[in-house]
Write an enzyme that holds these catalytic residues in place. Structure first.
Site, PDB file in Angstrom:
ATOM      1  N   ILE A  17       6.295  55.377 117.883  1.00 28.03           N
ATOM      2  CA  ILE A  17       7.698  55.648 117.567  1.00 28.03           C
ATOM      3  C   ILE A  17       8.324  56.510 118.658  1.00 28.03           C
ATOM      4  O   ILE A  17       9.433  56.231 119.139  1.00 28.03           O
ATOM      5  CB  ILE A  17       7.819  56.313 116.186  1.00 28.03           C
ATOM      6  CG1 ILE A  17       7.591  55.266 115.089  1.00 28.03           C
ATOM      7  CG2 ILE A  17       9.180  56.983 116.010  1.00 28.03           C
ATOM      8  CD1 ILE A  17       7.620  55.818 113.681  1.00 28.03           C
ATOM      9  N   LYS A  37       0.628  49.845 127.111  1.00 29.21           N
ATOM     10  CA  LYS A  37      -0.278  50.280 126.045  1.00 29.21           C
ATOM     11  C   LYS A  37      -1.531  49.423 126.189  1.00 29.21           C
ATOM     12  O   LYS A  37      -1.617  48.334 125.613  1.00 29.21           O
ATOM     13  CB  LYS A  37       0.354  50.098 124.667  1.00 29.21           C
ATOM     14  CG  LYS A  37      -0.530  50.583 123.518  1.00 29.21           C
ATOM     15  CD  LYS A  37       0.153  50.372 122.164  1.00 29.21           C
ATOM     16  CE  LYS A  37      -0.788  50.723 121.022  1.00 29.21           C
ATOM     17  NZ  LYS A  37      -1.068  52.176 120.929  1.00 29.21           N
TER      18      LYS A  37
END
Length: 233
Positions: A17, A37
């Site tokens: 987030i 990521k």
């Protein structure tokens, strides 16, 4: 702007987030922002609700899902454990090879880890080792409630002892009616850790791209954050 690595005190503290919100907020200020990521466990990277998809959507990078997340595993476990269950392994060299292929595609990258800073990613290396190899400063995401002082202090001290530059801490997930622990923890964390609190963000009742970006822009001084990433040690 320098790229930086978003890690956390634990899993579920809100790294994705925060990473997504920062990417969108930076993009709003005309920054050329990419996301990386390298590991994802428990959900396919192309799933519309995966961390990879959310990072891609909010950064608006042209990088593919496979370029953002080159390694995915079926089980929702630490990457090294999940990989071993599939009879596979990923070396540090494998990760760095993928990073080398994309790191010049954007001026600045937000790199998100997996779980906490000491989670094993492969044989003989942890998240912290990857941060060191990438030569990136770290932003540490932590939770706001009881117990977080200990976890945050240990994480920051460990990072410092590893020679990792800690840009600051983001405390994420404060309740709409915060308890005494959530009210007092931030100042104690900043005093003990001797690194700045970059933002204190609330728990979102409804997670959407719009809500995430609005939350980050409201609770983090994005311009100051961007200036911080331009400063070297």
């Amino acid at each position: 702007m320098r790229s930086f690595f978003v890690t956390g005190t634990d899993t579920g503290v809100g790294k994705t987030i925060v990473s997504c919100g920062l990417a969108a907020a930076f993009r709003q200020k005309q920054a050329d922002i990419g996301v990386f990521k390298p590991f994802l466990s428990g959900v396919p990277r192309t799933h519309p609700e995966s961390d990879t998809s959310l990072l891609k959507d909010m950064s608006q990078t042209a990088l593919s899902h496979e370029e953002i997340t080159p390694f995915e595993w079926k089980e929702p476990l630490a990457p090294y454990t999940a990989a071993m269950l599939e009879g596979k392994s990923v070396s540090m060299a494998d990760v760095m090879a993928h990073w080398s292929k994309i790191k010049n595609r954007h001026e600045c990258f937000i790199v998100e880890g997996a779980g906490g800073i000491s989670v094993p990613l492969g044989e003989n290396y942890l998240v912290s080792d990857l941060i060191k190899a990438m030569e990136l400063p770290a932003v540490i995401v932590t939770r706001p409630d009881l117990g977080t002082i200990n976890h945050t202090y240990l994480t920051v001290e460990y990072a410092k002892n590893m020679g990792i530059e800690v840009l600051g801490i983001i405390i994420n997930g404060v309740r709409s009616r915060p308890g005494l622990d959530e009210k007092t923890n931030p100042s104690m964390i900043e005093t003990l850790c001797k690194v700045p609190i970059l933002g204190i963000t609330p728990k979102l009742d409804h997670v959407s791209s719009e809500n995430i970006q609005h939350m980050i822009e409201k609770h983090i001084d994005v311009s100051s954050f961007m200036n911080l990433t331009q400063m070297g040690r």
